[in-house]
Design a protein around this motif. Structure first.
Motif, PDB file in Angstrom:
ATOM      1  N   VAL A   1      33.341  50.814  37.099  1.00 55.55           N
ATOM      2  CA  VAL A   1      34.114  50.026  38.489  1.00 55.55           C
ATOM      3  C   VAL A   1      33.615  48.838  39.681  1.00 55.55           C
ATOM      4  O   VAL A   1      34.449  47.831  39.516  1.00 55.55           O
ATOM      5  CB  VAL A   1      34.183  52.056  38.873  1.00 55.55           C
ATOM      6  CG1 VAL A   1      34.516  51.290  40.739  1.00 55.55           C
ATOM      7  CG2 VAL A   1      34.814  52.313  38.828  1.00 55.55           C
ATOM      8  N   ARG A   2      31.907  49.152  38.776  1.00 57.32           N
ATOM      9  CA  ARG A   2      31.131  47.663  39.808  1.00 57.32           C
ATOM     10  C   ARG A   2      31.919  46.165  38.997  1.00 57.32           C
ATOM     11  O   ARG A   2      31.929  45.535  39.859  1.00 57.32           O
ATOM     12  CB  ARG A   2      29.872  47.485  39.054  1.00 57.32           C
ATOM     13  CG  ARG A   2      28.787  47.310  40.109  1.00 57.32           C
ATOM     14  CD  ARG A   2      27.637  47.780  40.674  1.00 57.32           C
ATOM     15  NE  ARG A   2      26.873  47.505  39.309  1.00 57.32           N
ATOM     16  CZ  ARG A   2      26.398  48.411  38.872  1.00 57.32           C
ATOM     17  NH1 ARG A   2      26.151  49.345  38.297  1.00 57.32           N
ATOM     18  NH2 ARG A   2      25.433  47.400  37.340  1.00 57.32           N
TER      19      ARG A   2
ATOM     20  N   ARG B   1      35.544  45.940  39.267  1.00 56.04           N
ATOM     21  CA  ARG B   1      36.371  45.628  41.046  1.00 56.04           C
ATOM     22  C   ARG B   1      34.952  43.610  41.090  1.00 56.04           C
ATOM     23  O   ARG B   1      35.936  43.406  42.192  1.00 56.04           O
ATOM     24  CB  ARG B   1      35.043  46.017  41.912  1.00 56.04           C
ATOM     25  CG  ARG B   1      35.324  47.722  42.108  1.00 56.04           C
ATOM     26  CD  ARG B   1      35.465  48.089  43.119  1.00 56.04           C
ATOM     27  NE  ARG B   1      36.181  49.570  43.264  1.00 56.04           N
ATOM     28  CZ  ARG B   1      37.704  49.705  44.523  1.00 56.04           C
ATOM     29  NH1 ARG B   1      38.158  49.015  44.701  1.00 56.04           N
ATOM     30  NH2 ARG B   1      37.886  50.932  44.150  1.00 56.04           N
TER      31      ARG B   1
ATOM     32  N   ASP C   1      38.009  41.279  41.536  1.00 58.29           N
ATOM     33  CA  ASP C   1      39.030  41.498  42.207  1.00 58.29           C
ATOM     34  C   ASP C   1      38.567  40.091  43.319  1.00 58.29           C
ATOM     35  O   ASP C   1      38.149  40.521  44.595  1.00 58.29           O
ATOM     36  CB  ASP C   1      39.112  42.971  42.797  1.00 58.29           C
ATOM     37  CG  ASP C   1      39.547  43.137  43.802  1.00 58.29           C
ATOM     38  OD1 ASP C   1      41.073  42.699  43.583  1.00 58.29           O
ATOM     39  OD2 ASP C   1      40.174  44.143  44.394  1.00 58.29           O
TER      40      ASP C   1
ATOM     41  N   TRP D   1      42.542  45.209  45.051  1.00 60.90           N
ATOM     42  CA  TRP D   1      42.675  46.176  44.998  1.00 60.90           C
ATOM     43  C   TRP D   1      41.534  47.078  45.615  1.00 60.90           C
ATOM     44  O   TRP D   1      41.182  48.071  45.784  1.00 60.90           O
ATOM     45  CB  TRP D   1      41.410  46.369  43.600  1.00 60.90           C
ATOM     46  CG  TRP D   1      42.207  45.800  42.223  1.00 60.90           C
ATOM     47  CD1 TRP D   1      43.818  45.612  41.717  1.00 60.90           C
ATOM     48  CD2 TRP D   1      42.196  45.219  40.306  1.00 60.90           C
ATOM     49  NE1 TRP D   1      43.860  44.733  40.783  1.00 60.90           N
ATOM     50  CE2 TRP D   1      43.210  44.696  40.311  1.00 60.90           C
ATOM     51  CE3 TRP D   1      40.441  45.147  40.613  1.00 60.90           C
ATOM     52  CZ2 TRP D   1      43.086  44.187  38.986  1.00 60.90           C
ATOM     53  CZ3 TRP D   1      40.037  44.464  38.875  1.00 60.90           C
ATOM     54  CH2 TRP D   1      42.014  43.914  38.395  1.00 60.90           C
ATOM     55  N   LYS D   2      41.316  46.197  47.141  1.00 60.39           N
ATOM     56  CA  LYS D   2      40.199  46.785  47.910  1.00 60.39           C
ATOM     57  C   LYS D   2      40.960  47.985  48.579  1.00 60.39           C
ATOM     58  O   LYS D   2      39.921  49.180  48.616  1.00 60.39           O
ATOM     59  CB  LYS D   2      40.119  46.032  49.138  1.00 60.39           C
ATOM     60  CG  LYS D   2      38.848  45.534  49.248  1.00 60.39           C
ATOM     61  CD  LYS D   2      38.394  44.429  50.381  1.00 60.39           C
ATOM     62  CE  LYS D   2      37.969  44.341  51.212  1.00 60.39           C
ATOM     63  NZ  LYS D   2      38.015  43.135  52.328  1.00 60.39           N
TER      64      LYS D   2
ATOM     65  N   ASP E   1      38.341  54.238  43.515  1.00 59.26           N
ATOM     66  CA  ASP E   1      38.195  54.591  41.618  1.00 59.26           C
ATOM     67  C   ASP E   1      39.305  54.801  40.877  1.00 59.26           C
ATOM     68  O   ASP E   1      39.464  54.094  39.442  1.00 59.26           O
ATOM     69  CB  ASP E   1      36.256  54.939  41.772  1.00 59.26           C
ATOM     70  CG  ASP E   1      35.816  53.865  42.481  1.00 59.26           C
ATOM     71  OD1 ASP E   1      35.950  52.837  43.279  1.00 59.26           O
ATOM     72  OD2 ASP E   1      34.523  54.696  42.976  1.00 59.26           O
TER      73      ASP E   1
ATOM     74  N   VAL F   1      41.668  52.298  40.265  1.00 63.94           N
ATOM     75  CA  VAL F   1      41.405  51.202  39.560  1.00 63.94           C
ATOM     76  C   VAL F   1      40.220  51.669  37.500  1.00 63.94           C
ATOM     77  O   VAL F   1      41.367  51.188  36.802  1.00 63.94           O
ATOM     78  CB  VAL F   1      39.221  51.022  39.926  1.00 63.94           C
ATOM     79  CG1 VAL F   1      38.779  50.228  38.988  1.00 63.94           C
ATOM     80  CG2 VAL F   1      40.262  50.369  41.180  1.00 63.94           C
TER      81      VAL F   1
END
Lengths: 161, 161
Positions: free
Chosen positions: B28-29, B32, B35, B40-41, B45, B48
């Motif tokens: 996920v890190r 993100r 982004d 996608w803020k 998760d 995502v």
């Protein structure tokens, strides 16, 4: 296999004899194996290897940036196939090749056997791939084979892990 | 680095808690981080990671043969990037990845560090890439990291050669 010449030997040869260098012979053999219809039968080895040499003046005329065309990708593939086969003939081990090339002609080629990385080469400017002479081609190929062989000698157990 | 969770641990988690698995967190890190505009803020998760899971019935509906589209290639890339980063976090070594995929979605991914091959995986049917559940994704990722770690432990000198 014992009758095959050692592809890792770098012979000192003049232009006419360069096609007898073991690495060049290996490369020519692989290229001719693709000639399913026999259309290159009449071609001599010099003609078969023609586009592998890019003289300095022709290289200077090439653009600095460019996308590699299928022909040059095919030659790159054949060259590194020959390196792989030559390492296999030399060492008797199974070698696998992984090649990653971006559309812009940058990437990396990796030769491995079991857990051992034999060769790792960064590829740049693939659209300009070629050697200044056939002698240089023979020398570069033989050097890569020699390098891989030295790695196998340094880590014999990892190469057979 | 000591504060990061160990991505090689395979936790037993129910669905709501699976995003707290270290490998999933790592993935996920990385996602993100791409982004750049913050679009996608607002996404959680689960959203995502939405397309990383392909339920069995959806997979069955996919054609057996097919060319992978850019989206699935991006997900494949992210997954193996996360594997690479997780191996690096775990071992403290620099890991490089070489991935070769044909247009038809066949190929191989190789993780190496110095002279050591950490992981070598054949890729097949890339157009159907996905996991039956997030738990399966977490488990597969953690298993790959564990495997690589065991190889480093078995050949510590080659990994630092």
């Amino acid at each position: 296999m014992a009758t095959l010449p050692n592809p890792a030997v770098i012979p000192v040869l003049d232009h006419d004899k360069v096609v007898t260098a073991p690495f060049i012979k290996c490369l020519v053999r692989l290229i001719r194996a693709q000639d399913a219809y026999g259309s290159w039968k009449e071609k001599c080895d010099f003609d078969v290897l023609d586009h592998f040499t890019v003289p300095e003046e022709r290289r200077c005329a090439l653009p600095l940036m460019g996308d590699p065309d299928p022909d040059v990708l095919w030659r790159l593939d054949m060259f590194y196939q020959a390196v792989g086969v030559a390492i296999e003939e030399r060492s008797g081990l199974l070698v696998s090749r992984t090649m990653e090339i971006s559309n812009e002609g940058f990437g990396r080629v990796l030769f491995t056997t079991r857990r051992l990385v034999l060769l790792s080469k960064t590829l740049r400017d693939v659209h300009r791939f070629g050697f200044s002479s056939l002698r240089k081609l023979a020398k570069t190929g033989a050097k890569l084979v020699n390098d891989a062989d030295r790695v196998i000698e340094a880590y014999p157990d990892v190469a057979r892990a």
